[in-house]
Design a protein around this motif. Structure first.
Motif, short mmCIF file in Angstrom:
data_model
loop_
_atom_site.label_atom_id
_atom_site.label_comp_id
_atom_site.label_asym_id
_atom_site.label_seq_id
_atom_site.Cartn_x
_atom_site.Cartn_y
_atom_site.Cartn_z
N TYR A 15 -3.09 -17.42 16.03
CA TYR A 15 -1.96 -16.92 16.80
C TYR A 15 -1.49 -18.27 17.40
O TYR A 15 -0.10 -18.19 17.78
N GLU A 41 -5.12 -10.40 10.06
CA GLU A 41 -6.02 -9.54 10.66
C GLU A 41 -6.71 -8.77 9.54
O GLU A 41 -7.84 -8.53 9.77
N GLN A 59 -4.51 -5.11 14.12
CA GLN A 59 -5.25 -5.54 15.16
C GLN A 59 -5.84 -4.69 15.75
O GLN A 59 -7.42 -5.06 16.10
N ARG A 79 -0.97 -12.90 21.50
CA ARG A 79 -0.53 -11.75 20.92
C ARG A 79 0.78 -11.35 21.64
O ARG A 79 1.81 -11.26 20.93
N SER A 121 -5.11 -11.98 23.59
CA SER A 121 -4.27 -11.09 23.89
C SER A 121 -3.02 -11.85 24.51
O SER A 121 -1.85 -11.38 23.99
N THR A 156 -9.08 -4.58 13.44
CA THR A 156 -10.02 -5.44 13.53
C THR A 156 -11.00 -5.64 14.84
O THR A 156 -11.99 -5.94 14.99
N ASP A 157 -10.18 -5.36 16.19
CA ASP A 157 -10.56 -5.26 17.48
C ASP A 157 -11.66 -4.32 17.40
O ASP A 157 -12.85 -4.46 17.95
N ARG A 162 -9.26 -16.59 15.41
CA ARG A 162 -8.27 -15.59 15.23
C ARG A 162 -7.02 -16.27 16.51
O ARG A 162 -5.89 -16.34 16.47
#
Length: 189
Positions: free
Chosen positions: A169, A89, A134, A51, A48, A137-138, A165
């Motif tokens: 990022y 993603e 996102q 991102r 998070s 995928t989450d 992941r």
């Protein structure tokens, strides 16, 4: 010295810690206090935060600046990074989901970078694509809370996918640091 080095002066919005992107009170990353307990929560928090970091590096720029390839000869741009990470993603879901692979969002290899145009509609679409991919995928991974569970035809562990992941990022946030500094001189973590 290149023309870019002569024109751009480094700066930051942060006053409290001049090596930061913003002051602590203005930083949305890790703003909930003490981190949540557990390996899964830690991995999710790092993802998070990276991102958010990418979005912060893109904030306040025009479509022209977001599309600027500011580190020649690379075709990389901040807008290209947004598109690339949406594509990545989607691809991660292909690793773990049964059935036929999802199609590419932007076309053949490297179109996510090479196909960028300095248009607001493309910027808006890139942000929407990234948020949608996102979330998808989450959602796919939310059904798999055991970090050791193996998914997909290659048997990739959930832990490995989450770490990959984060790595993706983090790597691209480093690129975003350089791209942004070359665009307008803004620096900070």
């Amino acid at each position: 010295m290149t023309s870019v080095e002569k024109q751009i002066k480094r700066w930051t919005k942060a006053i409290v810690y001049p090596d930061m992107w913003v002051n602590p009170d203005d930083d949305p990353r890790n703003s909930a206090g003490v981190s949540r307990d557990g390996e899964l929560a830690t991995l999710q928090d790092y993802l998070s935060d990276y991102r958010l970091t990418l979005r912060m590096k893109c904030d306040g720029l025009t479509p022209e600046q977001l599309a600027q390839r500011s580190v020649p000869p690379s075709t990389m741009s901040l807008l290209g990074l947004l598109r690339h990470l949406a594509e990545v993603e989607r691809d991660w879901r292909n690793w773990i989901a049964p059935g036929a692979p999802l199609s590419k969002l932007y076309g053949p290899r490297d179109t996510d970078f090479e196909g960028v145009l300095p248009e607001q509609s493309m910027v808006d679409a890139a942000y929407a694509d990234l948020a949608r991919e996102q979330a998808a995928t989450d959602e796919e991974l939310a059904a798999h809370l055991d970090l050791g569970e193996r998914l997909g035809s290659d048997g990739i562990a959930v832990r490995e996918l989450l770490v990959h992941r984060i790595e993706e990022y983090a790597r691209h946030c480093g690129h975003a640091d350089l791209l942004r500094e070359c665009i307008d001189g803004r620096v900070g973590q």
